[in-house]
Design a protein around this motif. Structure first.
Motif: not given
Length: 259
Positions: A188-199, A2-4
């Motif tokens: 943010f509790s993580n950045l899965n919506h930004v860098s990891r999704f794109a890469s 999840c993300v907070i």
């Protein structure tokens, strides 16, 4: 995973584009909370983006949310069914029925990002709910100034199992546990919506995915193409991705680098 998203008091509200990105990568339901009148107001169980956006717009009318701390949670289910009652946030109480209410006012609200093992869960009780009832609620009863208590923060850090927690009380006090990321004035509790999704999306192209899952789903969880051959991929799907690049994932999957 999840993300907070946490907006501190006095900071600008996150843009709808940022929240939409969080929703796109964590689409199993959403909710948010803020202090109001000495209690934490909880609104959750939004299973469609349009419903979440409408509720946030309605909550902002007549309220100075920019002046208050506000926390948002976007869920990927690991324990508990994908349904409104299992969305975050949760009131810190001993009553699971109260935790499932999609509108509530509480002394303390709780959000969780990660996986907590060793707790009794079911389709209607997630690991987060079990933790709130069996760990947080007894601590709250024992400790004055629960959210601000440094001893509580230290204890929660020791039992977090790599998770990230956010606690908020009705006075607007907020405590975070775990590793958080500062970006655009937000936490943010993580950045899965930004860098990891794109890469991950760039790396995968049109190839197949882990255990038959579409690569779009892997990218949504922050995984990379080499993860399809990695013995640790299942752990990453349950907790959080260990690798931060496709190169690192390839080295781990080939046994050249320890996770």
């Amino acid at each position: 995973m999840c993300v907070i998203v946490y907006k501190k008091a006095g900071a600008a509200m996150p843009s709808m584009d940022t929240l939409a990105d969080c929703w796109a990568t964590n689409p199993d339901g959403a909710g948010f909370m803020f202090p109001e009148g000495g209690k934490v107001s909880i609104l959750k169980g939004f299973m469609r983006w349009a419903d979440f956006a409408s509720a946030l717009s309605g909550a902002a009318q007549g309220r100075a949310l920019a002046e208050a701390p506000v926390a948002f949670h976007f869920r990927i289910a690991t324990h508990g069914k994908v349904k409104p009652g299992c969305c975050h946030p949760f009131p810190v109480k001993a009553d699971y029925a109260a935790m499932r209410r999609t509108e509530a006012r509480a002394d303390v609200g709780f959000m969780h990002n990660g996986v907590l093992r060793g707790l009794a869960t079911s389709g209607s009780v997630s690991d987060s709910m079990a933790f709130a009832k069996n760990v947080l609620n007894p601590l709250k009863a024992l400790c004055d100034g629960f959210v601000c208590n440094e001893s509580v923060a230290g204890l929660l850090g020791g039992v977090a199992q790599g998770s990230r927690f956010l606690l908020m009380d009705g006075a607007g006090n907020v405590a975070t546990v775990g590793d958080w990321h500062e970006r655009e004035g937000l936490a943010f509790s993580n950045l899965n919506h930004v860098s990891r999704f794109a890469s991950a999306a760039d790396s995968f192209g049109g190839m197949g995915g882990y255990d038959g899952a579409p690569l779009s789903d892997m990218a949504r969880l922050g995984l990379f193409e080499p993860c399809s051959l990695c013995p640790y991929a299942e752990w990453c799907l349950e907790d959080a991705p260990l690798c931060r690049s496709a190169f690192e994932a390839e080295a781990v999957s080939e046994g050249l680098l320890a996770p």
